[in-house]
Design a protein around this motif. Structure first.
Motif, short mmCIF file in Angstrom:
data_model
loop_
_atom_site.label_atom_id
_atom_site.label_comp_id
_atom_site.label_asym_id
_atom_site.label_seq_id
_atom_site.Cartn_x
_atom_site.Cartn_y
_atom_site.Cartn_z
N ALA A 1 -17.73 12.83 1.22
CA ALA A 1 -16.63 13.19 -0.02
C ALA A 1 -15.48 13.44 0.25
N VAL A 2 -14.29 13.01 -0.36
CA VAL A 2 -12.88 13.04 -0.08
C VAL A 2 -12.28 13.71 -1.23
N ALA A 3 -11.00 14.58 -0.92
CA ALA A 3 -10.32 14.94 -1.89
C ALA A 3 -9.34 13.81 -2.25
N GLY A 4 -9.34 13.11 -3.40
CA GLY A 4 -8.08 12.05 -3.59
C GLY A 4 -8.92 10.81 -4.11
N PRO A 5 -8.22 10.00 -4.77
CA PRO A 5 -8.56 8.63 -5.34
C PRO A 5 -8.96 7.60 -4.36
N ILE A 6 -10.20 7.11 -4.42
CA ILE A 6 -10.63 6.08 -3.43
C ILE A 6 -10.31 4.54 -3.81
N ARG A 7 -9.32 4.01 -3.38
CA ARG A 7 -8.77 2.72 -3.64
C ARG A 7 -8.60 1.94 -2.53
N GLY A 8 -9.08 0.88 -2.37
CA GLY A 8 -8.96 -0.08 -1.08
C GLY A 8 -9.48 0.38 0.16
N ILE B 1 -7.93 5.13 2.83
CA ILE B 1 -7.92 6.16 1.79
C ILE B 1 -7.09 7.53 2.44
N PRO B 2 -6.05 7.65 1.96
CA PRO B 2 -5.16 8.96 2.33
C PRO B 2 -5.71 9.99 1.49
N LEU B 3 -5.82 11.13 2.39
CA LEU B 3 -6.39 12.35 1.71
C LEU B 3 -5.36 13.23 1.13
N THR B 4 -5.70 13.80 0.04
CA THR B 4 -4.74 15.04 -0.43
C THR B 4 -4.67 16.31 0.42
N ASN B 5 -3.45 16.59 0.68
CA ASN B 5 -3.06 17.98 1.39
C ASN B 5 -3.73 17.81 2.94
N CYS B 6 -3.83 16.53 3.61
CA CYS B 6 -4.27 16.35 4.77
C CYS B 6 -3.69 15.04 5.23
N ASP B 7 -3.15 14.97 6.78
CA ASP B 7 -2.34 13.79 7.21
C ASP B 7 -3.61 12.62 7.42
N TRP B 8 -4.84 12.95 7.36
CA TRP B 8 -5.86 11.91 7.74
C TRP B 8 -5.78 10.65 6.75
N VAL B 9 -5.97 9.66 7.21
CA VAL B 9 -6.36 8.30 6.28
C VAL B 9 -7.87 7.81 6.76
#
Ligand SMILES: Nc1ncnc2c1ncn2[C@@H]1O[C@H](COP(=O)(O)OP(=O)(O)OP(=O)(O)O)[C@@H](O)[C@H]1O
Length: 341
Positions: A73-80, A83-91
């Motif tokens: 489960a990730v914070a942020g929209p899941i498209r493509g 998936i870049p995360l909100t408030n964090c540098d991870w993709v």
């Protein structure tokens, strides 16, 4: 790598379960459908360059039982596929993850969808009632979570399944109603001219509300962090902080009541997120429930709906584990969100 074949086939055990927030990532491993998930120490996202590195060091290097699939489960929209995360540098790159971690499947869902999965079956030990009501109903529910932002999701019960409905409910407009609201609202910091719910009902929003109250009262704000405002509000040491918690509870009750009406959530409204548990005494005062029920012409409907604060320390992980064990109980849409080897 096919994205669509046998999309609803259950994930293969052992299943890696992860709740990836802005600051912290929490992982557990579900070895089979019957055992309790094995938890791993919380990982600080800032300590690892990529999510794959964090999973390798935080989980795979710590157990002989290697996962075959993952649901995160990730914070942020899941498209493509990236998936870049909100408030964090991870993709999050599920295709890379499958190769790097030798998995067969990766499923990525929204963090509040995981919270919604969790409230399908929340034991009494992990939920604190606010104004207890009988809750024998298998009926739709709502979860709202003030934390870094304001997460909202519905959990609709239809055709014998629980169907999570994620959305952007934290960004709906919120307006003044009482005389005091009309004094305070002009001083709330807006987003492009709008008082969205998240301008008030999250950590940053709590400070925003406190500053607005200080402005109306003509005092210099003495507190800058959400936790300082809530502590001073709970211990009564700062009058503006006390009113901040009172109005925060009122506005949260107002929005919770609106969401309950939208989803016809006779099964209950659950308050999750980092803040709800921390301000539980303020939510148990009359303001939250009074605002929740004050919905003419539907006061009677709202009066019968139970409200709870979720006290489970790892609710999203628990929700993902419930889904991973018994996917057939849920109508979780996996199109564009499941990647397979
Ligand atoms: N005692 C407190 N009272 C009020 N707000 C608090 C308190 N402690 C933390 N906060 C605020 O709660 C927010 C963090 O919420 P939460 O714990 O839900 O994080 P999150 O969004 O789930 O992120 P992550 O999953 O990375 O931890 C921050 O804005 C923080 O300032």
């Amino acid at each position: 790598m096919a994205k669509h074949s046998n999309i609803d086939q259950p994930l293969s055990f052992p299943i890696l379960i992860g709740d990836i927030g802005g600051t912290n990532a929490r992982f557990s491993l579900l070895v089979d459908a019957f055992s309790e998930p094995r938890e791993f120490p919380i990982v600080h996202t800032a300590d690892f360059a990529t999510i794959n590195d964090a999973i390798q060091a935080g989980v795979m290097d710590k157990t002989a039982q290697q996962p075959r699939s993952a649901i995160l489960a990730v914070a942020g929209p899941i498209r493509g596929d990236e998936i870049p995360l909100t408030n964090c540098d991870w993709v999050v790159k599920p295709k890379d993850m499958i190769k790097a971690l030798n998995l067969t499947d990766v499923v990525i869902i929204n963090d509040f969808e995981a919270q919604a999965l969790a409230i399908a079956n929340m034991p009494d030990a992990y939920r604190e009632p606010i104004a207890p009501r009988p809750d024998t109903r298998i009926a739709s529910r709502v979860v709202l979570g003030p934390g870094t932002g304001l997460g909202v999701a519905g959990l609709v019960h239809a055709q014998g399944k629980w169907i999570p409905v994620p959305g952007e409910g934290g960004h709906i407009d919120i307006g003044p109603r009482s005389k005091r609201d009309y004094e305070v609202f002009p001083h709330i910091k807006t987003i492009e001219g709008r008082v969205a719910a998240e301008q008030i009902l999250c950590g940053r929003g709590m400070v925003n509300l406190y500053n607005a109250i200080c402005k109306v009262d003509g005092v210099e704000p003495a507190l800058a962090e959400p936790k300082d405002v809530s502590h001073a509000g709970l211990d009564g040491s700062d009058p503006q902080a006390v009113e901040t918690l009172s109005l925060f509870a009122t506005y949260l009750g107002r929005i919770a009541g609106d969401m309950a009406m939208i989803f016809m959530a006779r099964g209950g409204v659950y308050l999750a997120g980092g803040i709800s548990q921390k301000i539980l005494p303020a939510l148990k005062k009359p303001e939250f429930r009074t605002a929740f029920e004050d919905k003419a012409p539907h006061n009677t409907l709202l009066q019968a709906i139970p409200t709870y604060v979720v006290t489970h320390p790892l609710a999203a992980l628990a929700g993902l584990a419930t889904y991973a064990r018994t996917p057939g109980r849920f109508g979780l849409a996996l199109e564009e969100r499941r990647w397979r080897r």
